[in-house]
Design a protein around this motif. Structure first.
Motif, PDB file in Angstrom:
ATOM      1  N   VAL A   9       0.848  -1.184   0.000  1.00  0.00           N
ATOM      2  CA  VAL A   9       0.000   0.000   0.000  1.00  0.00           C
ATOM      3  C   VAL A   9       0.890   1.241   0.000  1.00  0.00           C
ATOM      4  O   VAL A   9       1.785   1.385   0.837  1.00  0.00           O
ATOM      5  N   ASN A  10       0.645   2.153  -0.948  1.00  0.00           N
ATOM      6  CA  ASN A  10       1.341   3.437  -1.015  1.00  0.00           C
ATOM      7  C   ASN A  10       0.568   4.418  -0.148  1.00  0.00           C
ATOM      8  O   ASN A  10      -0.474   4.932  -0.542  1.00  0.00           O
ATOM      9  N   LEU A  11       1.081   4.699   1.061  1.00  0.00           N
ATOM     10  CA  LEU A  11       0.337   5.525   2.012  1.00  0.00           C
ATOM     11  C   LEU A  11       0.206   6.963   1.532  1.00  0.00           C
ATOM     12  O   LEU A  11      -0.812   7.616   1.767  1.00  0.00           O
ATOM     13  N   GLU A  12       1.237   7.462   0.870  1.00  0.00           N
ATOM     14  CA  GLU A  12       1.168   8.848   0.376  1.00  0.00           C
ATOM     15  C   GLU A  12       0.098   8.977  -0.699  1.00  0.00           C
ATOM     16  O   GLU A  12      -0.699   9.929  -0.690  1.00  0.00           O
ATOM     17  N   ALA A  13       0.067   8.009  -1.634  1.00  0.00           N
ATOM     18  CA  ALA A  13      -0.969   8.026  -2.664  1.00  0.00           C
ATOM     19  C   ALA A  13      -2.346   7.812  -2.045  1.00  0.00           C
ATOM     20  O   ALA A  13      -3.353   8.370  -2.523  1.00  0.00           O
ATOM     21  N   PHE A  14      -2.394   7.040  -0.978  1.00  0.00           N
ATOM     22  CA  PHE A  14      -3.672   6.793  -0.302  1.00  0.00           C
ATOM     23  C   PHE A  14      -4.213   8.084   0.303  1.00  0.00           C
ATOM     24  O   PHE A  14      -5.416   8.392   0.203  1.00  0.00           O
ATOM     25  N   SER A  15      -3.328   8.883   0.917  1.00  0.00           N
ATOM     26  CA  SER A  15      -3.739  10.165   1.506  1.00  0.00           C
ATOM     27  C   SER A  15      -4.192  11.152   0.426  1.00  0.00           C
ATOM     28  O   SER A  15      -5.188  11.857   0.583  1.00  0.00           O
TER      29      SER A  15
END
Length: 311
Positions: A9-15
């Protein structure tokens, strides 16, 4: 545990994707607000229409821009890993070409099906265990030996009782006459005359029907020496068909504990042939098919069918 769940999971892209969703909702809200407010007050009607169209187009472009941004970010988020019920085979769900090879979804469906099968099997087993289906100890002890064949019990009824049953059945049907005779000793033979349609010879053993021969009303049912002919078939194909169906009916109406009910049920079924040449087929509606009327009668409803239409 959180690290395991966050693998892939890409957390920055998720945000950023969450922010894009909020922006998209705001853009859609502005579109509906524009439609709700309508054209604002201007000096001329032409100015109001131009201003409304321009504002509406700008809001639509904003919705399109925010939607494209959200789709771009959703591809960057990735897919989180999780515990699968199929253990290591659950890793197949991470296959990027799952649409082309849906192996994991098929395995999951088979897993759910096997669980349901096991559940219903346990229910059936508990129900069967409540019944007395177990063999006795004596039977289990001699399983290796050849068991003697058990002969079916033969119910011997007095002739007076048989005569009384046949007379009561004869009184039920006014359009059917039943003549009882005993040409070969204690075994009864019935000659059933159904209107002017047919005659049936019913050979009985005690109160059980052994065989039935159906012939036309005009046919001779006696041999040359004046005895009942209980062997020869009818000369007409239609009554040969009825004889075959009567044999099938004898196999259908089987209740050894209540033979009088079997005889009455069979006579009720035979009486349904009183309109053999008048009743149309309930399936095709025709009176004749291949030159024959509907010769089959349903055992439950007594409706007429052609031999091919009853399938």
């Amino acid at each position: 545990m959180a690290d395991v769940m966050n693998v892939g999971v890409n957390l920055e892209a998720f945000s950023q994707a969450i922010n894009a969703i909020q922006a998209l909702r705001s853009s859609v809200t502005r579109v509906f607000d524009t439609l709700k407010d309508g054209m604002k007050n201007k000096e001329t009607l032409e100015d109001r229409e131009k201003n409304f169209i321009s504002e509406f187009q700008d809001n639509l472009h904003a919705v399109n821009r925010d939607l494209n941004e959200l789709e771009r970010l959703s591809n960057l988020v990735g897919r989180p890993s999780e515990n699968h019920p199929l253990h290591n085979s659950g890793l197949l769900s991470l296959d990027p070409v799952q649409d082309k090879t849906p192996l994991y979804s098929q395995l999951l469906q088979a897993y759910k099906w096997s669980n349901k099968l096991q559940y219903h099997t346990s229910l059936a087993s508990s129900l069967l265990n409540q019944q007395s289906l177990k063999r006795s100890a004596n039977q289990m002890g001699v399983s290796s030996k050849r068991r003697p064949k058990v002969q079916p019990p033969t119910i011997v009824l007095p002739p007076q009782y048989i005569d009384d049953v046949i007379n009561r059945i004869g009184r039920l049907f006014h359009d059917m006459s039943i003549q009882l005779s005993r040409p070969n000793g204690s075994s009864a033979v019935l000659v059933v005359t159904l209107g002017k349609v047919l005659k049936a010879i019913v050979v009985m053993r005690s109160l059980f029907i052994d065989r039935t021969i159906v012939k036309a009303y005009s046919e001779n049912i006696n041999t040359e020496d004046g005895k009942l002919d209980i062997w020869s078939k009818s000369n007409y194909q239609v009554f040969q068909k009825v004889t075959d169906h009567a044999t099938t009916a004898l196999l259908h109406y089987q209740l050894p504990q209540m033979p009088d009910v079997v005889v009455r049920s069979f006579m009720t079924w035979l009486r349904s042939y009183s309109k053999l040449f008048q009743a149309p087929c309930q399936r095709c509606g025709k009176y004749l098919q291949d030159g024959l009327p509907p010769t089959w009668r349903d055992f439950r409803t007594l409706e007429a069918f052609h031999d091919t239409c009853r399938q």
